[in-house]
Design an enzyme around this catalytic site. Structure first.
Site, mmCIF file in Angstrom:
data_model
loop_
_atom_site.group_PDB
_atom_site.id
_atom_site.type_symbol
_atom_site.label_atom_id
_atom_site.label_comp_id
_atom_site.label_asym_id
_atom_site.label_seq_id
_atom_site.Cartn_x
_atom_site.Cartn_y
_atom_site.Cartn_z
ATOM 1 N N LYS A 220 0.867 -1.188 0.000
ATOM 2 C CA LYS A 220 0.000 0.000 0.000
ATOM 3 C C LYS A 220 0.891 1.221 0.000
ATOM 4 O O LYS A 220 2.023 1.178 0.494
ATOM 5 C CB LYS A 220 -0.866 0.024 1.265
ATOM 6 C CG LYS A 220 -2.100 0.897 1.135
ATOM 7 C CD LYS A 220 -3.183 0.123 0.421
ATOM 8 C CE LYS A 220 -4.504 0.830 0.389
ATOM 9 N NZ LYS A 220 -5.552 -0.141 0.020
HETATM 10 N N1 GLU Z 1 -7.224 -0.036 -3.330
HETATM 11 C C1 GLU Z 1 -7.943 -1.225 -3.613
HETATM 12 C C2 GLU Z 1 -7.978 -2.148 -2.405
HETATM 13 O O1 GLU Z 1 -7.840 -1.712 -1.293
HETATM 14 C C3 GLU Z 1 -7.454 -1.908 -4.899
HETATM 15 C C4 GLU Z 1 -6.015 -2.326 -4.881
HETATM 16 C C5 GLU Z 1 -5.510 -2.820 -6.230
HETATM 17 O O2 GLU Z 1 -6.280 -2.873 -7.173
HETATM 18 O O3 GLU Z 1 -4.324 -3.131 -6.303
HETATM 19 O O4 GLU Z 1 -8.226 -3.312 -2.507
#
Ligand code: GLU
Length: 428
Positions: free
Chosen positions: A117
């Site tokens: 993240k």
């Molecule tokens: N931000 C989204 C999540 O928390 C998608 C992450 C992604 O597609 O890599 O799952």
């Protein structure tokens, strides 16, 4: 006394409620599954965490330095995967917890991806498009050595969107010297995005609700009432899809607070209104409620799709729904879980309910690598297969171990991951 490792419990990683909560959930799940303690030790902390300064020139010509993060929690199953968040509350500890959730999410769904993240502490609503572009490009350049289609693949999250991903992809490509579309997912279609990605998270939430209703033998029709907290990318698309399958969305909330109409909200009118006015403030076809009141409304299905830590021991007792489908990451904390489970509310935990986004991100990555793109129907069919399969697998684990759905989801993901970790072994 043997050698003493660095005491990570006093590290910066520990600082947020979300990290403490996610760690407790993780440890709780591992206690039910007799996991090798060495695996527990390894997964409690991220593999890598980066903090970068992001200095940019603001429109008034002054220079301002923002703080940015990219945390790679685990990369055993494949390249790290996870969004980039622009929000005033972003910090290292919360980003780490969100990266950890991505590891478990990808594992439970069965994607060949690890968890990461990123984020920048900023308020994107108060920045111009040019400032956001400079911020995104500088951040991307600072983390360029970490990311890549086989290393770590960012995507949108709160406060970021397709345009952010287009800038990230362009900056990375400029640094490398050739176009690398697969370095990010959630891109616009014109530059290699996947059909169906924009509303994939909301769609996945609804697919899980459909499976849950079948499992609980509960109708999904005009008698079914739905409350949605958060009307961003996830909440708005989940609300609209719930209305489309015939349910009655009686309340939603956004930054302006909640709005409730027991006859059902006119979501088309509401979306048009928000498009013109930015928020729901001033929308008159319903009664105003506070965010706290919204969560406590009597309904069949509650979809928390805003930020973390919304359902706590202070309000869990007042929640009056049959199903909670967690569109957000970490909306319910561990103390609240105990109360909710006692009340027999069926929880579809975040790492299952909101996995539609990363699943279609995975599809985007696969299509990009193959240079062969699928129809929207194919994307949605594949999404349905993965979501319903994951849901049923987690229900099976819950029944088998006589545990709640969240613990079952963690166990299902962690066992897959731990088998891979043990096979790969520990080096040196
Ligand atoms: N931000 C989204 C999540 O928390 C998608 C992450 C992604 O597609 O890599 O799952």
């Amino acid at each position: 006394m043997g050698p003493v490792g660095h005491d990570l419990t006093k590290s910066e990683w520990e600082g947020s409620d979300l990290f403490r909560n996610t760690s407790k959930l993780f440890v709780h799940a591992t206690q039910q599954m007799h996991l090798d303690p060495n695996i527990i030790e390894r997964l409690k902390w991220p593999k890598r965490a980066f903090v970068v300064s992001v200095p940019i020139r603001l429109d008034d010509n002054s220079i301002r330095t923002f703080i940015g993060y990219r945390v790679q929690h685990n990369m055993t199953l494949g390249p790290a995967k996870g969004g980039v968040r622009y929000h005033p509350d972003v910090n290292l500890s919360e980003t780490t917890a969100l990266a950890m959730l991505m590891t478990f999410k990808c594992a439970v769904v069965g994607l060949p991806l690890g968890g990461a993240k990123g984020g920048i502490r900023c308020d994107p609503t108060k920045m111009s498009r040019n400032e956001l572009q400079r911020l995104t490009r500088r951040y991307t350049s600072e983390i360029a050595h970490l990311i890549g289609p086989t290393k770590d693949i960012p995507a949108p999250d709160i406060g970021t969107d397709q345009q952010t991903m287009a800038w990230m992809m362009d900056t990375f490509s400029q640094e490398i010297g050739f176009t690398v579309p697969d370095v990010v997912t959630g891109k616009p279609i014109e530059i290699g995005g996947s059909l169906g990605r924009t509303d994939a998270t909301g769609r996945g939430v609804v697919y899980c609700i459909m499976e849950a209703a079948k499992y609980l033998d509960m109708p999904l029709d005009e008698t079914t009432t739905v409350v949605v907290q958060g009307f961003g990318k996830v909440g708005a698309s989940a609300a609209r899809k719930m209305a489309k399958i015939g349910c009655k969305v009686i309340a939603i909330s956004d930054v302006a607070g909640g709005i409730c109409n027991s006859k059902g909200l006119d979501l088309d009118a509401l979306c048009d209104y928000i498009e013109k006015n930015k928020t729901s403030e001033g929308f008159t076809e319903g009664d105003r409620v506070t965010n706290e009141e919204l969560l406590e409304l009597q309904c069949d299905i509650l979809i928390p799709a805003a930020v973390s830590n919304q359902i706590t021991k202070h309000n869990a007792d007042k929640i009056k729904c049959k199903i909670i489908a967690e569109g957000a990451n970490g909306p319910t904390n561990i103390d609240a879980d105990l109360i909710i489970n006692d009340k027999n509310i069926f929880v579809i935990p975040d790492i299952v309910a909101n996995a539609g986004g990363v699943t279609v991100s995975y599809f985007e990555w696969v299509q990009g690598i193959q240079k062969l793109f699928w129809s929207e129907k194919e994307v949605n069919n594949r999404l349905w297969n993965i979501m319903s399969d994951t849901f049923r697998r987690v229900v099976h684990t819950a029944e088998e171990h006589k545990i709640d759905m969240r613990t079952a989801a963690y166990i299902s993901g962690i066992s897959k991951l731990s088998r891979a970790m043990l096979l790969r072994g520990f080096w040196p």
